[in-house]
Design a protein around this motif. Sequence first.
Motif, PDB file in Angstrom:
ATOM      1  N   THR A 160       0.838  -1.196   0.000  1.00  0.00           N
ATOM      2  CA  THR A 160       0.000   0.000   0.000  1.00  0.00           C
ATOM      3  C   THR A 160       0.875   1.250   0.000  1.00  0.00           C
ATOM      4  O   THR A 160       2.094   1.178   0.202  1.00  0.00           O
ATOM      5  CB  THR A 160      -0.919   0.036   1.233  1.00  0.00           C
ATOM      6  N   THR A 161       0.249   2.390  -0.186  1.00  0.00           N
ATOM      7  CA  THR A 161       0.960   3.660  -0.168  1.00  0.00           C
ATOM      8  C   THR A 161       1.697   3.853   1.148  1.00  0.00           C
ATOM      9  O   THR A 161       2.800   4.390   1.186  1.00  0.00           O
ATOM     10  CB  THR A 161      -0.030   4.828  -0.386  1.00  0.00           C
ATOM     11  N   SER A 162       1.106   3.381   2.229  1.00  0.00           N
ATOM     12  CA  SER A 162       1.731   3.525   3.552  1.00  0.00           C
ATOM     13  C   SER A 162       2.843   2.502   3.786  1.00  0.00           C
ATOM     14  O   SER A 162       3.497   2.519   4.822  1.00  0.00           O
ATOM     15  CB  SER A 162       0.677   3.433   4.648  1.00  0.00           C
ATOM     16  N   GLY A 163       3.049   1.591   2.822  1.00  0.00           N
ATOM     17  CA  GLY A 163       4.138   0.631   2.924  1.00  0.00           C
ATOM     18  C   GLY A 163       3.775  -0.715   3.513  1.00  0.00           C
ATOM     19  O   GLY A 163       4.635  -1.586   3.657  1.00  0.00           O
ATOM     20  N   ASP A 164       2.509  -0.912   3.858  1.00  0.00           N
ATOM     21  CA  ASP A 164       2.073  -2.192   4.407  1.00  0.00           C
ATOM     22  C   ASP A 164       1.979  -3.242   3.303  1.00  0.00           C
ATOM     23  O   ASP A 164       1.472  -2.961   2.213  1.00  0.00           O
ATOM     24  CB  ASP A 164       0.695  -2.061   5.063  1.00  0.00           C
ATOM     25  N   LEU A 165       2.461  -4.444   3.604  1.00  0.00           N
ATOM     26  CA  LEU A 165       2.275  -5.571   2.697  1.00  0.00           C
ATOM     27  C   LEU A 165       0.969  -6.257   3.065  1.00  0.00           C
ATOM     28  O   LEU A 165       0.754  -6.600   4.229  1.00  0.00           O
ATOM     29  CB  LEU A 165       3.423  -6.571   2.816  1.00  0.00           C
ATOM     30  N   ILE A 166       0.109  -6.440   2.067  1.00  0.00           N
ATOM     31  CA  ILE A 166      -1.197  -7.022   2.348  1.00  0.00           C
ATOM     32  C   ILE A 166      -1.468  -8.202   1.411  1.00  0.00           C
ATOM     33  O   ILE A 166      -0.870  -8.327   0.349  1.00  0.00           O
ATOM     34  CB  ILE A 166      -2.326  -5.977   2.206  1.00  0.00           C
ATOM     35  N   ASP A 167      -2.394  -9.040   1.840  1.00  0.00           N
ATOM     36  CA  ASP A 167      -2.869 -10.146   1.014  1.00  0.00           C
ATOM     37  C   ASP A 167      -3.842  -9.596  -0.021  1.00  0.00           C
ATOM     38  O   ASP A 167      -4.480  -8.561   0.195  1.00  0.00           O
ATOM     39  CB  ASP A 167      -3.622 -11.170   1.860  1.00  0.00           C
TER      40      ASP A 167
END
Length: 177
Positions: A160-167
């Motif tokens: 995401t833009t905030s740098g979180d890795l997501i499924d």
Amino acid sequence: MQFDNYRIRLLKNTDLEAYYGMVSKNRKRLEDFFTGTTSRTQTFEDTKVFLAEMLERVNKREYYPYLIEDINTNTIAGFLDLKNVDWKIPKTEMGLYIDEDYADKGVSSKAFKLFCDYCFDTHGFKKLFLRTHPQNYPARKIAEKAGFKNEGTIRCDYKTTSGDLIDLVYYGKLSNE
């Protein structure tokens, strides 16, 4: 393509101001899952360059940006795109976002279903797919209403833009379904 009081059409150079206005107005809603769009449209000049690049990719048959336009007001109600085009299969990934003023009114569902038929009939794709966050229930509902099947969850597949890795949940639809 038309439905109700809406038209789906390919994005044009003359849409620059309206497109920039719509993305700017919806930036907060879009920033986590449309990082390319929001990062490339920070200013009007950035958007002008981004739009030119999108249209150049259309000429190369690599990318197709479409608008959902309110016929009564000539306002952009939403955006649909075809990305990650693979002509060898042929398949493409679909994207969709809707202006906040048109959200929760059924516009997205109707536009998406009609657009899927258009993609199969006009572009000749054999498979359409989309990826979405597991908690993006509106997107999942739109996909399922359009006949997409859940093909699984890919873990840590998007930043995401905030740098979180997501499924991401993958959905697919075949032309013969």
